[in-house]
Motif scaffolding. Structure first.
Motif, PDB file in Angstrom:
ATOM      1  N   UNK A 188       0.839  -1.190   0.000  1.00 19.89           N
ATOM      2  CA  UNK A 188       0.000   0.000   0.000  1.00 19.89           C
ATOM      3  C   UNK A 188       0.877   1.244   0.000  1.00 19.89           C
ATOM      4  N   UNK A 189       0.258   2.372  -0.274  1.00 20.61           N
ATOM      5  CA  UNK A 189       0.977   3.645  -0.297  1.00 20.61           C
ATOM      6  C   UNK A 189       1.409   4.053   1.111  1.00 20.61           C
ATOM      7  N   UNK A 190       2.599   4.613   1.216  1.00 17.83           N
ATOM      8  CA  UNK A 190       3.092   5.063   2.522  1.00 17.83           C
ATOM      9  C   UNK A 190       2.202   6.147   3.116  1.00 17.83           C
ATOM     10  N   UNK A 191       1.472   6.883   2.266  1.00 17.31           N
ATOM     11  CA  UNK A 191       0.592   7.941   2.766  1.00 17.31           C
ATOM     12  C   UNK A 191      -0.495   7.372   3.675  1.00 17.31           C
ATOM     13  N   UNK A 192      -0.855   6.110   3.484  1.00 17.15           N
ATOM     14  CA  UNK A 192      -1.932   5.512   4.268  1.00 17.15           C
ATOM     15  C   UNK A 192      -1.534   5.271   5.720  1.00 17.15           C
ATOM     16  N   UNK A 193      -0.244   5.275   6.012  1.00 15.29           N
ATOM     17  CA  UNK A 193       0.188   5.125   7.400  1.00 15.29           C
ATOM     18  C   UNK A 193      -0.193   6.336   8.245  1.00 15.29           C
ATOM     19  N   UNK A 194      -0.563   7.429   7.568  1.00 15.28           N
ATOM     20  CA  UNK A 194      -1.013   8.631   8.268  1.00 15.28           C
ATOM     21  C   UNK A 194      -2.537   8.672   8.379  1.00 15.28           C
ATOM     22  N   UNK A 222     -10.425  -6.331  -0.732  1.00 14.21           N
ATOM     23  CA  UNK A 222     -11.343  -5.854  -1.766  1.00 14.21           C
ATOM     24  C   UNK A 222     -12.018  -4.536  -1.385  1.00 14.21           C
ATOM     25  N   UNK A 223     -11.836  -4.101  -0.148  1.00 11.38           N
ATOM     26  CA  UNK A 223     -12.462  -2.842   0.283  1.00 11.38           C
ATOM     27  C   UNK A 223     -11.449  -1.762   0.647  1.00 11.38           C
ATOM     28  N   UNK A 224     -10.174  -2.133   0.783  1.00 14.27           N
ATOM     29  CA  UNK A 224      -9.134  -1.167   1.164  1.00 14.27           C
ATOM     30  C   UNK A 224      -8.185  -0.921  -0.016  1.00 14.27           C
ATOM     31  N   UNK A 225      -7.492   0.226  -0.027  1.00 16.10           N
ATOM     32  CA  UNK A 225      -6.582   0.558  -1.130  1.00 16.10           C
ATOM     33  C   UNK A 225      -5.232  -0.160  -1.021  1.00 16.10           C
ATOM     34  N   UNK A 226      -5.271  -1.474  -1.144  1.00 18.44           N
ATOM     35  CA  UNK A 226      -4.072  -2.298  -1.050  1.00 18.44           C
ATOM     36  C   UNK A 226      -3.983  -3.188  -2.289  1.00 18.44           C
ATOM     37  N   UNK A 227      -2.790  -3.708  -2.534  1.00 17.59           N
ATOM     38  CA  UNK A 227      -2.566  -4.646  -3.631  1.00 17.59           C
ATOM     39  C   UNK A 227      -1.935  -5.898  -3.037  1.00 17.59           C
ATOM     40  N   UNK A 228      -2.585  -7.032  -3.234  1.00 15.91           N
ATOM     41  CA  UNK A 228      -2.168  -8.280  -2.601  1.00 15.91           C
ATOM     42  C   UNK A 228      -1.464  -9.197  -3.596  1.00 15.91           C
ATOM     43  N   UNK A 273       3.641  -2.886 -10.408  1.00 16.12           N
ATOM     44  CA  UNK A 273       3.098  -3.025  -9.052  1.00 16.12           C
ATOM     45  C   UNK A 273       2.846  -1.652  -8.435  1.00 16.12           C
ATOM     46  N   UNK A 274       3.803  -0.762  -8.552  1.00 15.20           N
ATOM     47  CA  UNK A 274       3.665   0.567  -7.952  1.00 15.20           C
ATOM     48  C   UNK A 274       2.474   1.307  -8.545  1.00 15.20           C
ATOM     49  N   UNK A 275       2.269   1.169  -9.858  1.00 19.47           N
ATOM     50  CA  UNK A 275       1.143   1.823 -10.509  1.00 19.47           C
ATOM     51  C   UNK A 275      -0.176   1.313  -9.948  1.00 19.47           C
ATOM     52  N   UNK A 276      -0.255   0.019  -9.699  1.00 20.71           N
ATOM     53  CA  UNK A 276      -1.472  -0.560  -9.109  1.00 20.71           C
ATOM     54  C   UNK A 276      -1.714   0.002  -7.713  1.00 20.71           C
ATOM     55  N   UNK A 277      -0.644   0.139  -6.934  1.00 16.62           N
ATOM     56  CA  UNK A 277      -0.775   0.670  -5.579  1.00 16.62           C
ATOM     57  C   UNK A 277      -1.231   2.123  -5.617  1.00 16.62           C
ATOM     58  N   UNK A 278      -0.656   2.907  -6.500  1.00 12.13           N
ATOM     59  CA  UNK A 278      -1.040   4.315  -6.614  1.00 12.13           C
ATOM     60  C   UNK A 278      -2.476   4.473  -7.098  1.00 12.13           C
ATOM     61  N   UNK A 279      -2.879   3.619  -8.038  1.00 11.85           N
ATOM     62  CA  UNK A 279      -4.271   3.657  -8.530  1.00 11.85           C
ATOM     63  C   UNK A 279      -5.249   3.298  -7.412  1.00 11.85           C
ATOM     64  N   UNK A 280      -4.880   2.301  -6.594  1.00  9.10           N
ATOM     65  CA  UNK A 280      -5.747   1.897  -5.487  1.00  9.10           C
ATOM     66  C   UNK A 280      -5.914   3.037  -4.490  1.00  9.10           C
ATOM     67  N   UNK A 281      -4.820   3.740  -4.214  1.00  9.87           N
ATOM     68  CA  UNK A 281      -4.897   4.858  -3.274  1.00  9.87           C
ATOM     69  C   UNK A 281      -5.748   5.990  -3.850  1.00  9.87           C
TER      70      UNK A 281
END
Length: 308
Positions: free
Chosen positions: A86-92, A196-202, A296-304
Motif C-alpha cells: 500500500x501507499x506510505x501515505x496511508x500510514x497517516x 477488496x475494500x481497502x486501497x491495497x494490492x495483494x 506493481x507501484x502503478x497498481x498501488x497508486x491507482x488503489x490509493x
C-alpha cells in the motif's frame, strides 16, 4: 549475485528478522538496491522507521505486510502468506491503520486463541462432533495462564481446568493432526473483505517454495505447489492480484510454472529475498526488475487514488 532493482519481501526486528528497520535499509543501500519492500509478518510496526531510514539512505521503501492466511481443507491444513502492499501515505490515515491492525489481530494472539477455542468446542465439547470435554473450554481458562497463549497453555488448561490428564487425549484435542487444529493466520474470507475494500494490492508470497527440491531455509513448512494450484482459484477470487515469482526458494521449473500462471490470469509478477538474517536468508538474494516493480507501484497508486 545479479543486480536487483526492487527487493520486495523482507523482515525486520518488528517481526522475526535480525535487522532493525534502519539497519535493513542501510544494507540495501550498500548493495545498490533501489527499492526495498519492508513486509514484516502481521504487523505494521517497522514501517515508519524504515521509511525514515529510506529518506536518509536514498532508498525507496515500499511498505507492506506479509499477512498469514489460515486454511483448513480436507487436502491442506496450514498457512499461506499474502504480501499486502500500500501507499506510505496511508500510514497517516488512522482509520486505515486501525482496520488493518484489527484484521491482523484475528490471526495471532487473542484472536487466534478465541478461534481455536471455538473449534475445539465444536469438535470436542459436550455438544460437539466427538465429545471429550465435560464442559466447553472458555477463553478465561486459557487467559489465566498467559496473554500470549501457546499450545502448552492449552494443555495445562485441559489438565487443570477440565481434568484431562491423559497425554494422548490432550494431543488428540490440540495436536496438529487434530480435527480441531487451526493454524495461525486469518481466514481467507476475512482477508478477502479487507483487500477488496481497502486501497491495497495483494500478492501471493513464495507460491512454489514448498516444492523446492532438498532442504533449505526458504522451504519452511509451506505446502507443495500442487496444493497451491488447488487453492489458486479461491485465492484469486479473494482479490489477490499478483504472484511472487522471483524467490530464492523457487526452482527454475517452478518459476516457469508461476510465470505461466501470471500470464494466464493477467497477474502482477514480483520478487523478493524474504530476508531474515545475513547468513541463511540475506537481503538482495532475489527481486523484481524495474518494469515489474513499476507495474506493481502503478497498481498501488491507482488503489490509493480510487480511495480518496
Amino acid at each position: 549475485m545479479a543486480y536487483i532493482f526492487a527487493d520486495l519481501h523482507n523482515h525486520t526486528t518488528a517481526s522475526d528478522g535480525d535487522f532493525s528497520p534502519g539497519d535493513l535499509v542501510a544494507l540495501a543501500a550498500d548493495m545498490g538496491i533501489n527499492v526495498l519492500g519492508v513486509t514484516d509478518h502481521d504487523t505494521l510496526d517497522g514501517l515508519d522507521p524504515a521509511l525514515d531510514a529510506g529518506k536518509t539512505y536514498g532508498v525507496e521503501v515500499f511498505p507492506g505486510v506479509e499477512v498469514s492466511v489460515r486454511f483448513k481443507r480436507e487436502f491442506f491444513t496450514g498457512t499461506l502468506h499474502v504480501l499486502t502492499y500500500f501507499s506510505s501515505a496511508l500510514l497517516k490515515d488512522p482509520g486505515f491503520v486501525t482496520r488493518f491492525k484489527t484484521l491482523l489481530a484475528q490471526g495471532r494472539g487473542q484472536g487466534l486463541v478465541r478461534a481455536r477455542i471455538e473449534k475445539i468446542n465444536q469438535v470436542f465439547g459436550p455438544g460437539g462432533e466427538s465429545p471429550l470435554l465435560s464442559r466447553d473450554l472458555n477463553f478465561e481458562d486459557i487467559a489465566a495462564y498467559s496473554d500470549n497463549a501457546s499450545r502448552r497453555h492449552f494443555a495445562m488448561a485441559l489438565d487443570e481446568k477440565l481434568g484431562i490428564s491423559d497425554k494422548a487425549t490432550i494431543n488428540r484435542i490440540i495436536g496438529n493432526d487434530s480435527p480441531a487444529y487451526l493454524p495461525s493466520g486469518v481466514e481467507l474470507e476475512q482477508v478477502k473483505r479487507f483487500i477488496t475494500s481497502e486501497p491495497v494490492v495483494a500478492v501471493l508470497a513464495h507460491p512454489a517454495a514448498g516444492s523446492f527440491p532438498g532442504e533449505g531455509h526458504y522451504k519452511e513448512v509451506l505446502p507443495p505447489v500442487e496444493t497451491v494450484a488447488h487453492l489458486l482459484p479461491e485465492i484469486l477470487d479473494a482479490g489477490v492480484k499478483g504472484l511472487e515469482v522471483h524467490y530464492p526458494g523457487h526452482a527454475p521449473e517452478h518459476k516457469a510454472l508461476l510465470l505461466s500462471w501470471a500470464q494466464k490470469y493477467d497477474l502482477l509478477v514480483t520478487g523478493g529475498s524474504d530476508c531474515h538474517d545475513n547468513a541463511n536468508r540475506p537481503v538482495g538474494a532475489s527481486g523484481a526488475d524495474e518494469q515489474e516493480f513499476n507495474r506493481l507501484k502503478q497498481e498501488v497508486l491507482c488503489a490509493e487514488k480510487k480511495s480518496r
